[in-house]
Design a protein around this motif. Structure first.
Motif, PDB file in Angstrom:
ATOM      1  N   GLY A  24     161.093  -7.957 -17.259  1.00 30.48           N
ATOM      2  CA  GLY A  24     160.635  -8.758 -17.989  1.00 30.48           C
ATOM      3  C   GLY A  24     162.386  -8.206 -19.825  1.00 30.48           C
ATOM      4  O   GLY A  24     161.785  -8.817 -20.741  1.00 30.48           O
ATOM      5  N   LYS A  79     164.933  -9.079 -19.432  1.00 31.41           N
ATOM      6  CA  LYS A  79     166.946 -10.023 -19.963  1.00 31.41           C
ATOM      7  C   LYS A  79     166.112 -11.033 -20.840  1.00 31.41           C
ATOM      8  O   LYS A  79     166.361 -11.566 -21.787  1.00 31.41           O
ATOM      9  N   ASP A  80     164.149 -10.521 -21.343  1.00 30.00           N
ATOM     10  CA  ASP A  80     163.621 -11.690 -22.020  1.00 30.00           C
ATOM     11  C   ASP A  80     164.027 -11.014 -23.480  1.00 30.00           C
ATOM     12  O   ASP A  80     163.061 -11.647 -24.241  1.00 30.00           O
ATOM     13  N   HIS A  91     155.130  -7.391 -24.988  1.00 36.31           N
ATOM     14  CA  HIS A  91     156.752  -7.613 -25.237  1.00 36.31           C
ATOM     15  C   HIS A  91     157.291  -7.329 -26.589  1.00 36.31           C
ATOM     16  O   HIS A  91     157.388  -6.054 -26.659  1.00 36.31           O
ATOM     17  N   ASN A 109     162.043 -14.618 -30.427  1.00 38.44           N
ATOM     18  CA  ASN A 109     162.029 -13.632 -29.880  1.00 38.44           C
ATOM     19  C   ASN A 109     160.721 -13.057 -29.428  1.00 38.44           C
ATOM     20  O   ASN A 109     159.904 -13.541 -30.220  1.00 38.44           O
ATOM     21  N   LYS A 110     160.732 -13.333 -28.191  1.00 34.13           N
ATOM     22  CA  LYS A 110     159.613 -13.414 -27.631  1.00 34.13           C
ATOM     23  C   LYS A 110     158.507 -11.687 -28.537  1.00 34.13           C
ATOM     24  O   LYS A 110     157.395 -12.045 -28.588  1.00 34.13           O
ATOM     25  N   GLU A 111     159.466 -10.980 -28.465  1.00 32.97           N
ATOM     26  CA  GLU A 111     158.921  -9.736 -29.027  1.00 32.97           C
ATOM     27  C   GLU A 111     157.948  -9.704 -30.385  1.00 32.97           C
ATOM     28  O   GLU A 111     156.881  -9.360 -31.030  1.00 32.97           O
TER      29      GLU A 111
END
Length: 467
Positions: free
Chosen positions: A298, A300-301, A367, A202-204
């Motif tokens: 952002g 949706k990311d 994020h 995941n990006k975060e």
């Protein structure tokens, strides 16, 4: 979860042990006849569990056992409803709220923390870890300084009084890094590593380090959110006017609901949820770079419990595109390639592990900042249910709350922002509380929802008709 066919009484409990050991380890006393109330706490944002027991003391335990802040207390209990139990050894760290009922009776509360937290407080990390994944460093630090600690307690010169040591559940991290412990406690060092960790899933990369009733955990909140719900709880059954719930769901009934927060726009703004900037300077390559995050673009990311953002496309905050509202400054690697591949650094990085494995936190920080704010400044409730030893902090649960509208059609529906089919909430804190005087055992959960189950739409026409 519950055992089919088993009969039980709601709020019942089987307290198997409340034992206090003094500094000799031989001075042990069963406190069950002295305890008025006890509580055991788990928190997603705490590194360790805590507990409190309130004592009615007619034997001057403080002087005769004695209780001086060097004791262990073992608490073990379960319910007839569930096969699981809560069992934990705590270290006494304070006595508070002491008052005399009469000349021979005192009432006071003993505060306790996980033994592992005491070990951490009295330990420092003074080693370097070069060229390893952070998940490996976390495992190494935890095992060396906590799990296999040789710290001594009391006259017995032994680490534990039949303690069942807890391991750690670690989520895999991305890339190798180098860090130096400069005297932090192990828990402080692990908290720091959580902020530096990245994961490909995941990006975060929203890592947290916490303890639940089963283990310590080094995991991402996003990974927790992606779990299937372990249980469903109901404030009431909206399909029935008398709110009668079937007997098979008795242990799932919410006995009290308290909304802590619905939202705080100012705090969301200040903490970088809507819009933030990460500015990073690379002192090796002499480069400067800024990256921006906007919540509307952002959303949706990121991983969420619901499918829809908590703002509309018309929000003032959705139009913020330059990250001016919240800025973080960092030192890191801005090279598009590995430092070792940069022309004037080739062959020169092996002697410096911090150049060979540079910091890269800035690649996920935009994020992470927004995600943590979304979680903290979200829909937050406390629910009380009949004592439940299955649930733990970090679980996902369904919480069905009827819509608070007066039309007959609305009475038969659940709150649609939370979700009518699968209203997922993340459990961020758990309290097990038992009162001997009332013979009542409750489990109180703090639960959060970071997003809505459906898009926001204008219902003002319907509301005008109602008013």
């Amino acid at each position: 979860m519950s055992t089919p066919g088993r009969t039980y009484t709601l709020n019942s409990i089987d307290v198997k042990e409340i034992l206090v050991y003094n500094f000799t380890s031989k001075g042990v006393l069963d406190l069950r006849n002295n305890v008025i109330e006890f509580s055991v706490y788990e928190d997603l944002f705490s590194n360790f569990m805590t507990a409190e027991i309130t004592i009615q003391d007619t034997s001057s335990l403080i002087e005769t056992l004695p209780i001086v802040g060097e004791e262990f207390v073992k608490i073990r209990f379960n319910t007839p409803t569930f096969d699981s139990e809560v069992s934990k050894i705590f270290h006494v760290y304070k006595i508070e709220e002491k008052k005399s009922v009469n000349e021979r009776t005192d009432i006071y509360t003993i505060g306790m923390v996980s033994v592992e937290s005491i070990i951490s407080l009295s330990t420092s990390v003074n080693k370097s870890y070069t060229g390893y994944p952070i998940s490996y460093i976390v495992e190494t630090v935890f095992n060396e300084y906590i799990l296999n600690s040789t710290k001594k307690f009391g006259e017995s010169e032994e680490y534990s009084f039949n303690l069942s040591k807890k391991g750690i559940l670690i989520e895999e991290t991305f890339n190798s890094h180098s860090f130096v412990g400069y005297g932090q406690t192990p828990f402080e060092f692990l908290n720091y590593l959580a902020t530096e960790s990245r994961t490909l899933s995941n990006k975060e990369s929203d890592f947290v380090f916490y303890e639940d009733k089963e283990s310590f955990n080094f995991r991402t909140i996003s990974n927790l959110m992606q779990q299937e719900p372990v249980e469903s709880f109901y404030l009431a059954d909206p399909a029935k006017d008398d709110r009668d719930i079937k007997d098979s769901k008795q242990y799932q009934i919410i006995q009290n609901l308290e909304f802590v927060d619905q939202f705080d726009v100012i705090e969301r703004h200040a903490s970088g949820m809507y819009d933030n900037t990460v500015a990073v300077i690379d002192p090796i390559l002499k480069r400067y770079q800024e990256s921006y995050f906007n919540y509307s673009d952002g959303f949706k990311d990121l991983v969420h419990l619901g499918t829809s953002p908590v703002t509309t496309g018309f929000s003032h905050f959705s139009k913020l595109k330059n990250g001016d509202t919240h800025t973080r400054y960092l030192v890191g690697n801005i090279s598009r390639d590995d430092y070792s591949q940069t022309s004037y650094l080739k062959g020169r990085t092996d002697d410096d592990p911090f150049i060979k494995h540079p910091f890269a936190k800035h690649k996920v920080l935009n994020h992470r900042v927004s995600k943590m704010s979304q979680l903290i400044n979200s829909i937050r409730c406390n629910i009380s249910v009949p004592g439940n030893t299955d649930v733990k902090v970090g679980d996902v649960i369904n919480v069905f709350i009827p819509a608070s509208r007066s039309t007959e059609e609305s009475k038969s529906k659940y709150n649609y922002f939370f979700g009518e089919v699968q209203p997922k909430f993340l459990v961020t804190a758990v309290t097990h509380r038992y009162s001997y005087n009332e013979d009542m055992y409750f489990t109180i959960m703090e639960i959060v929802k970071d997003s809505y189950a459906r898009p926001i739409k204008d219902n003002s026409g319907w509301l005008r008709r109602m008013i």
